[in-house]
Design a protein around this motif. Structure first.
Motif, PDB file in Angstrom:
ATOM      1  N   LEU A 133       0.833  -1.202   0.000  1.00 13.86           N
ATOM      2  CA  LEU A 133       0.000   0.000   0.000  1.00 13.86           C
ATOM      3  C   LEU A 133       0.870   1.256   0.000  1.00 13.86           C
ATOM      4  CD1 LEU A 133      -2.756  -1.109   2.534  1.00 13.86           C
ATOM      5  CD2 LEU A 133      -3.167  -0.466   0.151  1.00 13.86           C
ATOM      6  N   TYR A 134       1.917   1.237   0.813  1.00 15.23           N
ATOM      7  CA  TYR A 134       2.810   2.390   0.904  1.00 15.23           C
ATOM      8  C   TYR A 134       3.503   2.648  -0.440  1.00 15.23           C
ATOM      9  CZ  TYR A 134       6.750   5.283   2.366  1.00 15.23           C
ATOM     10  OH  TYR A 134       7.678   6.282   2.480  1.00 15.23           O
ATOM     11  N   ARG A 135       3.827   1.567  -1.144  1.00 18.87           N
ATOM     12  CA  ARG A 135       4.528   1.693  -2.429  1.00 18.87           C
ATOM     13  C   ARG A 135       3.564   1.863  -3.612  1.00 18.87           C
ATOM     14  NH1 ARG A 135       8.872  -3.301  -1.610  1.00 18.87           N
ATOM     15  NH2 ARG A 135      10.172  -2.278  -0.018  1.00 18.87           N
ATOM     16  N   ASN A 136       2.275   1.975  -3.323  1.00 20.69           N
ATOM     17  CA  ASN A 136       1.256   2.118  -4.377  1.00 20.69           C
ATOM     18  C   ASN A 136       1.252   0.944  -5.347  1.00 20.69           C
ATOM     19  OD1 ASN A 136       0.295   4.638  -3.452  1.00 20.69           O
ATOM     20  ND2 ASN A 136       1.999   5.681  -4.479  1.00 20.69           N
ATOM     21  N   GLU A 137       1.522  -0.252  -4.808  1.00 23.23           N
ATOM     22  CA  GLU A 137       1.541  -1.452  -5.643  1.00 23.23           C
ATOM     23  C   GLU A 137       0.179  -2.152  -5.687  1.00 23.23           C
ATOM     24  OE1 GLU A 137       6.261  -2.495  -4.720  1.00 23.23           O
ATOM     25  OE2 GLU A 137       4.653  -3.698  -3.819  1.00 23.23           O
ATOM     26  N   ILE A 138      -0.738  -1.691  -4.881  1.00 21.37           N
ATOM     27  CA  ILE A 138      -2.098  -2.232  -4.902  1.00 21.37           C
ATOM     28  C   ILE A 138      -2.917  -1.430  -5.908  1.00 21.37           C
ATOM     29  CG2 ILE A 138      -4.168  -2.685  -3.518  1.00 21.37           C
ATOM     30  CD1 ILE A 138      -1.828  -4.346  -2.642  1.00 21.37           C
ATOM     31  N   PRO A 139      -3.711  -2.081  -6.752  1.00 19.82           N
ATOM     32  CA  PRO A 139      -4.514  -1.327  -7.739  1.00 19.82           C
ATOM     33  C   PRO A 139      -5.325  -0.215  -7.063  1.00 19.82           C
ATOM     34  CG  PRO A 139      -4.686  -3.684  -8.159  1.00 19.82           C
ATOM     35  CD  PRO A 139      -3.939  -3.538  -6.869  1.00 19.82           C
ATOM     36  N   PRO A 140      -5.247   0.993  -7.581  1.00 16.00           N
ATOM     37  CA  PRO A 140      -5.921   2.128  -6.930  1.00 16.00           C
ATOM     38  C   PRO A 140      -7.440   1.990  -6.889  1.00 16.00           C
ATOM     39  CG  PRO A 140      -5.096   2.740  -9.096  1.00 16.00           C
ATOM     40  CD  PRO A 140      -4.505   1.397  -8.790  1.00 16.00           C
ATOM     41  N   ALA A 141      -8.017   1.206  -7.812  1.00 15.59           N
ATOM     42  CA  ALA A 141      -9.467   1.023  -7.816  1.00 15.59           C
ATOM     43  C   ALA A 141      -9.876  -0.240  -7.058  1.00 15.59           C
ATOM     44  CB  ALA A 141      -9.989   0.967  -9.245  1.00 15.59           C
ATOM     45  N   SER A 142      -8.965  -0.745  -6.228  1.00 13.54           N
ATOM     46  CA  SER A 142      -9.316  -1.891  -5.378  1.00 13.54           C
ATOM     47  C   SER A 142      -9.974  -1.383  -4.101  1.00 13.54           C
ATOM     48  CB  SER A 142      -8.075  -2.715  -5.032  1.00 13.54           C
ATOM     49  OG  SER A 142      -7.211  -1.964  -4.187  1.00 13.54           O
ATOM     50  N   LEU A 143     -10.727  -2.247  -3.439  1.00 12.38           N
ATOM     51  CA  LEU A 143     -11.405  -1.864  -2.205  1.00 12.38           C
ATOM     52  C   LEU A 143     -10.389  -1.517  -1.123  1.00 12.38           C
ATOM     53  CD1 LEU A 143     -13.938  -1.516  -0.480  1.00 12.38           C
ATOM     54  CD2 LEU A 143     -13.887  -3.983  -0.034  1.00 12.38           C
ATOM     55  N   LEU A 144      -9.317  -2.297  -1.009  1.00  8.18           N
ATOM     56  CA  LEU A 144      -8.342  -2.047   0.047  1.00  8.18           C
ATOM     57  C   LEU A 144      -7.644  -0.710  -0.156  1.00  8.18           C
ATOM     58  CD1 LEU A 144      -7.016  -3.128   2.589  1.00  8.18           C
ATOM     59  CD2 LEU A 144      -5.286  -4.234   1.160  1.00  8.18           C
ATOM     60  N   ALA A 145      -7.235  -0.409  -1.388  1.00  6.63           N
ATOM     61  CA  ALA A 145      -6.561   0.864  -1.649  1.00  6.63           C
ATOM     62  C   ALA A 145      -7.497   2.038  -1.378  1.00  6.63           C
ATOM     63  CB  ALA A 145      -6.061   0.904  -3.091  1.00  6.63           C
ATOM     64  N   ALA A 146      -8.760   1.894  -1.771  1.00  6.49           N
ATOM     65  CA  ALA A 146      -9.720   2.969  -1.549  1.00  6.49           C
ATOM     66  C   ALA A 146      -9.953   3.194  -0.059  1.00  6.49           C
ATOM     67  CB  ALA A 146     -11.034   2.646  -2.250  1.00  6.49           C
ATOM     68  N   CYS A 147     -10.036   2.107   0.718  1.00  4.31           N
ATOM     69  CA  CYS A 147     -10.203   2.244   2.166  1.00  4.31           C
ATOM     70  C   CYS A 147      -8.950   2.834   2.803  1.00  4.31           C
ATOM     71  CB  CYS A 147     -10.508   0.881   2.794  1.00  4.31           C
ATOM     72  SG  CYS A 147     -12.140   0.238   2.411  1.00  4.31           S
ATOM     73  N   TYR A 148      -7.784   2.417   2.312  1.00  3.90           N
ATOM     74  CA  TYR A 148      -6.519   2.891   2.869  1.00  3.90           C
ATOM     75  C   TYR A 148      -6.352   4.386   2.638  1.00  3.90           C
ATOM     76  CZ  TYR A 148      -1.449   3.281   3.566  1.00  3.90           C
ATOM     77  OH  TYR A 148      -0.193   3.643   3.999  1.00  3.90           O
ATOM     78  N   SER A 149      -6.849   4.867   1.493  1.00  6.13           N
ATOM     79  CA  SER A 149      -6.710   6.296   1.199  1.00  6.13           C
ATOM     80  C   SER A 149      -7.552   7.147   2.138  1.00  6.13           C
ATOM     81  CB  SER A 149      -7.128   6.574  -0.250  1.00  6.13           C
ATOM     82  OG  SER A 149      -8.538   6.470  -0.378  1.00  6.13           O
ATOM     83  N   ARG A 150      -8.627   6.548   2.702  1.00 11.13           N
ATOM     84  CA  ARG A 150      -9.501   7.201   3.680  1.00 11.13           C
ATOM     85  C   ARG A 150     -10.195   8.437   3.101  1.00 11.13           C
ATOM     86  NH1 ARG A 150      -6.769   7.693   9.477  1.00 11.13           N
ATOM     87  NH2 ARG A 150      -8.943   8.201   9.915  1.00 11.13           N
TER      88      ARG A 150
END
Length: 620
Positions: free
Chosen positions: A453-470
């Motif tokens: 997540l820190y390295r932006n390696e998770i797809p930005p339109a994934s649920l986890l990335a969207a939740c992480y962005s807050r």
């Protein structure tokens, strides 16, 4: 609202723009087939229940054939509701023409699917479809089982069956509905495994096939499926000599709060909503002139807790063989879950929260719950709406639960033998437990994938990335939160239903402008003298027997009971406007074999005080 006319039991529609539906003959376009019924059970099936099966099949298949407009979530409110008129031939015409039966049918279907229904029944003429033609593979009589339950092949129905068979030591007849052979294969595989593991003589399975024939379904939401499913359960229960059957479904899905503001009404599935179940019980009881009960043994459990029942029953290795996805046409040999629909999202959260992810690999989903790139805006929005909803639930104090989630109000008064206040408390605790499960899954995933997540390696339109962005799931409290909370707490401090009886204007007034008149006023008037006299003498308010109340209203007992229900429905909005949970007995109280009375906890005040509650100012 779209208008649709559905002419049933005909070869071609007589009216322009109507659609024709038929369960028999050369124009047959509705399949109704029930397998593995014993000859003895078939002999117990009256014509009235054949009528019910045909009506339910027509309603279900028409629901699929008549779409609701755009399938984009962001525009789903457009043209959502439909007006459906059915012309249906029946064998027991007088029963279906009864006003109370039609009212129960229309009210229950209307709340279930958010459509407007009307029915015109006519006498079925010869040749009538013989009941034997609906039943295939007749089998020899089997031992009678303890209960009848509905079986979809999903986690909840499998968990319920495992619990009854293993933990409770009961024998079961399971009824499964399918409109796709893929779904039937799932159901039959699970049944075969349960039998192979020692339950062969305590388990039987009756698969039912109901579907459109040679017609492509246009509406996938299928809000009336539970009506069909319940009718199937009733038919098998009565063929077995029973007056009850079970729905296995967890309580969070039963209430099924809308995920977003535009997920309106029936789009939030009401499959086993308590109000729907009570409506079905009323309809079935009226039809058969006997008390029919629909049991929901998993009502007070979350998806996580239900999933854990499978492990407790020693069947956790079969968890991945269950199927919850609503899109079987997309299934392939390995993957039976799209991972995008709300049922897939709910299922995967439940499994992960239960700590059973090792028993179902993530690649069994076409789209991983947390990591898949949901590049379609509605797909990401659906998943985010789910998390957002339960984040809001988690942050909601008990005193605001009914205010912030007013959809709960329609449920609290429909739990048998449970005060509305207790039902509200239990629902609050239930939703809090589920909200905690959702939070735990997200928190664990953030920890597990923190580096990516820190390295932006998770797809930005994934649920986890969207939740992480807050950026999306944070909920800002309304600006008037404190004022609303204080006002609501003030109302809770005196949770008493106040009313004013206006004899001159023939109206019963409540705060907020709600009033009863006409027959509703007459009903209250018939109970007022006893209420007032008991209050004056500080004695118990007596019940007025049902025959006496019907006589006072100059109507039949059946019509009187219908009127009591209408009155209760009329004052339901007070639950939101006054913050008072409205149960069945909140205003007009019923006691079996005793009759009716105005609830002694209610308080009569003057008309002036309720219409103008602000005291006059002193003149200076």
């Amino acid at each position: 609202m779209k208008q649709h006319l559905v002419e049933c039991g005909v070869n071609a529609p007589a009216s322009e723009g109507a659609i024709a539906m038929n369960v028999q003959g050369p124009s047959k376009n509705v399949n109704l087939r029930i397998d593995y019924i014993s000859r003895t059970m078939l002999g117990n099936l009256p014509d009235l229940l054949i009528d019910l099966l045909e009506i339910a099949s027509y309603v279900y298949c028409a629901d699929q054939r008549l779409d609701r407009g755009t399938d984009k979530l962001s525009k789903y409110g457009e043209n959502w509701r439909r007006s459906l008129k059915f012309l249906i031939p029946v064998r027991e015409l007088l029963v279906w023409q009864d006003s109370e039966v039609q009212e129960a049918l229309i009210d229950t279907l209307g709340f279930l699917s958010d459509d407007a229904y009307s029915f015109e029944f006519r006498q079925a003429m010869a040749p009538v479809q013989p009941k034997e033609l609906y039943f295939h593979d007749l089998i020899d009589p089997e031992d009678e089982h303890d209960g009848v339950a509905l079986f979809s092949g999903g986690i909840d129905s499998f968990a319920g069956a495992v619990t009854d068979l293993v933990a409770n030591g009961r024998s079961l007849t399971l009824v499964g509905h399918y409109s796709s052979t893929k779904v039937r294969n799932v159901q039959e595989h699970l049944i075969a495994e349960l039998k192979r593991r020692g339950h062969e003589h305590r388990l039987s399975f009756i698969p039912v096939w109901v579907s459109n024939e040679n017609v492509t379904a246009r509406e996938y939401t299928q809000r009336t499926r539970s009506f069909l499913f319940a009718c199937l359960g009733l038919v098998v229960a009565r063929m077995s000599g029973k007056d009850a059957f079970s729905f296995y479904e967890n309580g969070v899905v039963s209430i099924n709060l809308p995920l977003a503001g535009d997920v309106i009404g029936g789009r939030a599935t009401r499959t086993t909503h308590p109000k729907v179940l009570r409506g079905l019980e009323r309809l079935f009881s009226l039809l058969l002139e006997r008390q029919i009960r629909i049991q929901t043994p998993l009502q007070w459990l979350t998806k996580t807790e239900v999933t854990q029942l499978i492990e407790a029953g020693g069947m956790v290795d079969l968890l991945s063989k269950t199927a919850s996805c609503t899109r079987p046409r997309k299934w392939n040999e390995k993957q039976k879950h799209c991972g995008l629909c709300s049922q897939c999202i709910d299922r995967r959260f439940g499994i992960l929260a239960a700590g059973l992810g090792n028993y179902e690999a993530s690649d069994l989903y076409m789209n991983d719950l947390l990591l898949a790139n949901r590049d379609d805006g509605d797909e990401l929005r659906m998943a985010l709406a789910y998390v957002t909803l339960f984040k809001k639930v988690s942050a909601t104090p008990k005193e605001r639960f009914l205010v912030d989630f007013s959809e709960i109000v329609s449920a609290v008064g429909h739990f048998p033998d449970m005060p509305a206040s207790e039902a509200g408390d239990r629902l609050y605790d239930l939703f809090q437990r589920h909200a905690k499960a959702v939070e735990d899954v997200i928190s664990s995933a953030v920890k597990e994938h923190s580096t990516a997540l820190y390295r932006n390696e998770i797809p930005p339109a994934s649920l986890l990335a969207a939740c992480y962005s807050r950026k999306v799931v944070e909920q800002t409290p309304p600006s008037n939160y404190d004022a609303e909370a204080k006002a609501f707490m003030d109302r809770l401090s005196t949770p008493i239903l106040e009313f004013a009886f206006d004899k001159d204007q023939k109206r019963v007034h409540f705060r907020g402008g709600l009033a009863l008149d006409g027959t509703n006023f007459k009903l209250v008037s018939a109970l007022m003298d006893a209420f007032r006299l008991a209050k004056t003498k500080r004695s118990e308010v007596p019940y007025l027997p049902a025959p006496d109340l019907a006589t006072a209203l100059n109507i039949s007992e059946q019509a009187m009971r219908t009127q009591v229900k209408r009155l209760r429905d009329a004052i339901e909005p007070l639950a939101v406007s006054m913050g008072i949970p409205m149960g069945q007995d909140t205003f007009i109280e019923t006691k079996e074999r005793s009759g009716y009375r105005i609830n002694p906890l209610c308080r009569e005040i003057s008309v002036a005080d309720i219409l103008d509650p602000t005291p006059p100012r002193d003149s200076a």
